[in-house]
Design a protein around this motif. Structure first.
Motif, PDB file in Angstrom:
ATOM      1  N   GLU A   1       0.826  -1.207   0.000  1.00 27.53           N
ATOM      2  CA  GLU A   1       0.000   0.000   0.000  1.00 27.53           C
ATOM      3  C   GLU A   1       0.863   1.261   0.000  1.00 27.53           C
ATOM      4  O   GLU A   1       0.579   2.227  -0.717  1.00 27.53           O
TER       5      GLU A   1
ATOM      6  N   ALA B   1       2.445   1.889  -3.385  1.00 26.41           N
ATOM      7  CA  ALA B   1       1.464   2.381  -4.353  1.00 26.41           C
ATOM      8  C   ALA B   1       1.123   3.847  -4.098  1.00 26.41           C
ATOM      9  O   ALA B   1       0.940   4.628  -5.036  1.00 26.41           O
ATOM     10  N   LYS B   2       1.043   4.241  -2.819  1.00 27.81           N
ATOM     11  CA  LYS B   2       0.777   5.643  -2.503  1.00 27.81           C
ATOM     12  C   LYS B   2       1.922   6.535  -2.973  1.00 27.81           C
ATOM     13  O   LYS B   2       1.703   7.637  -3.482  1.00 27.81           O
TER      14      LYS B   2
ATOM     15  N   ALA C   1      -0.856   6.331  -6.677  1.00 26.30           N
ATOM     16  CA  ALA C   1      -2.102   5.604  -6.896  1.00 26.30           C
ATOM     17  C   ALA C   1      -3.148   6.065  -5.888  1.00 26.30           C
ATOM     18  O   ALA C   1      -2.860   6.206  -4.697  1.00 26.30           O
ATOM     19  N   ASN C   2      -4.364   6.285  -6.366  1.00 28.97           N
ATOM     20  CA  ASN C   2      -5.455   6.651  -5.466  1.00 28.97           C
ATOM     21  C   ASN C   2      -6.088   5.393  -4.883  1.00 28.97           C
ATOM     22  O   ASN C   2      -5.638   4.272  -5.137  1.00 28.97           O
TER      23      ASN C   2
ATOM     24  N   TRP D   1      -9.020   3.910  -5.417  1.00 26.15           N
ATOM     25  CA  TRP D   1      -9.622   2.980  -6.367  1.00 26.15           C
ATOM     26  C   TRP D   1      -8.556   2.193  -7.112  1.00 26.15           C
ATOM     27  O   TRP D   1      -8.732   0.985  -7.374  1.00 26.15           O
ATOM     28  N   GLN D   2      -7.468   2.819  -7.451  1.00 24.96           N
ATOM     29  CA  GLN D   2      -6.390   2.108  -8.133  1.00 24.96           C
ATOM     30  C   GLN D   2      -5.735   1.086  -7.222  1.00 24.96           C
ATOM     31  O   GLN D   2      -5.391  -0.021  -7.658  1.00 24.96           O
ATOM     32  N   ARG D   3      -5.543   1.429  -5.956  1.00 22.37           N
ATOM     33  CA  ARG D   3      -4.972   0.459  -5.017  1.00 22.37           C
ATOM     34  C   ARG D   3      -5.910  -0.710  -4.807  1.00 22.37           C
ATOM     35  O   ARG D   3      -5.474  -1.868  -4.669  1.00 22.37           O
TER      36      ARG D   3
ATOM     37  N   ARG E   1      -8.076  -1.861  -7.014  1.00 23.69           N
ATOM     38  CA  ARG E   1      -8.158  -2.657  -8.246  1.00 23.69           C
ATOM     39  C   ARG E   1      -6.898  -3.457  -8.500  1.00 23.69           C
ATOM     40  O   ARG E   1      -6.968  -4.647  -8.847  1.00 23.69           O
ATOM     41  N   TYR E   2      -5.729  -2.843  -8.338  1.00 25.75           N
ATOM     42  CA  TYR E   2      -4.490  -3.481  -8.759  1.00 25.75           C
ATOM     43  C   TYR E   2      -3.751  -4.194  -7.626  1.00 25.75           C
ATOM     44  O   TYR E   2      -2.889  -5.038  -7.893  1.00 25.75           O
TER      45      TYR E   2
END
Length: 311
Positions: free
Chosen positions: A204, A207-208, A212-213, A215-217, A219-220
């Motif tokens: 996490e 990704a931040k 990545a927002n 919703w992207q975190r 989804r992916y």
């Protein structure tokens, strides 16, 4: 050069020993642990006997219903010595079910309700579970506590309020009204929260950092990691919607909208003295559940492991 007085020396190649063990403590403990893990022939026999007993209790009624549904009308099912295998197997009982009630129409209604319930739980429980596990927002712990409190309430305690709400929305005697209360289950939300919480925090954070927002975190990173738990939710939601009898019986009044479990009650009235047809109707209601579990069993057990082991 001699060792100082009072300092213990260890000869190269020798294993250090604990006081009072005489040098054999490690080997003795290994022998004890090895003998403890071994299973004697008596213990093995007891284990298999218990497994057979559990198998008969769980699978026995299903196999008896299947056998009864295949028995011909000339075969007595009330003999003093029950016969498990039919003398002359036949499928006429299944055709009798279709001739008595619109079983395929009822099955289609049940499928529609089950699809709505499964879809609502997959979307709603996923979003709610991710928000409770991974997002920081005010009042998160309070909402989580309220969700846990709802788990102790039996369904019968809120069924009147649910019916009043559904009727006020104009959804009485509709399949959507049947599916609406079960489209988000609190237990499913809790399961998804546990699955999302088991994802390593480093993923996490990385990704931040990459921008990545939420919703992207989700989804992916989130969804690929909880596919097993999603399968568990799909199976539980489908079985709960497919087997539900009380709630559809309360909401639905038009026989054309009956689900399969409600429509099968006509068999007990039309064929009171013919348990073969009733058993055939029961098997028709059971087949979709068996097919769904056979397709998703690999993901089901993977989801159980995800919920049991963190990390």
């Amino acid at each position: 050069m001699s060792a100082p007085t009072g300092v213990a020396t260890v000869t190269q190649g020798a294993e250090p020993t604990e006081p009072g063990t005489g040098g054999g403590g490690g080997r003795a403990s290994r022998r004890r642990s090895y003998s403890f893990s071994r299973m004697s022939g008596k213990e093995m026999a007891i284990r298999y006997v218990l497994l057979v007993v559990v198998l008969l209790i769980t699978i026995g009624p299903f196999l008896w219903q299947l056998s009864t549904s295949l028995k011909s009308p000339t075969e007595d099912v009330y003999t003093a010595t029950p016969r498990f295998l039919p003398e002359s197997p036949t499928l006429t009982n299944y055709s009798a079910v279709a001739e008595t009630i619109p079983v395929w129409s009822y099955a289609l209604n049940s499928i529609i309700v089950a699809v709505l319930v499964v879809g609502g739980n997959v979307i709603g429980a996923t979003c709610a579970g991710y928000a409770l596990a991974r997002l920081e927002w005010k009042g998160r712990k309070l909402v989580f506590g309220l969700l846990l409190a709802t788990l102790i309430l039996p369904g019968e305690a809120t069924i009147i309020a649910q019916y009043v709400t559904v009727r006020s929305m104009g959804l009485a005697d509709t399949l959507l009204g049947v599916a609406l209360p079960g489209m988000i289950g609190m237990l499913n939300v809790l399961l998804m929260r546990v699955a999302f919480a088991a994802i390593p925090e480093e993923l996490e954070m990385s990704a931040k950092i990459d921008g990545a927002n939420a919703w992207q975190r989700l989804r992916y990173i989130g969804l690929p990691s909880v596919r097993g738990m999603l399968s568990v939710i799909c199976i539980f939601a489908f079985i709960g919607a497919w087997d539900d009898f009380l709630w559809p019986l309360i909401v639905l009044t038009d026989p054309q909208n009956y689900t399969l479990t409600v429509g099968l009650q006509y068999l007990s009235g039309a064929f009171t003295l013919n348990p073969r047809v009733i058993a055939a109707g029961t098997m028709i209601a059971f087949i979709p559940i068996a097919v769904l579990f056979a397709v998703l069993q690999r993901f089901f057990f993977k989801g159980v492991e995800e919920g049991a082991v963190k990390g």
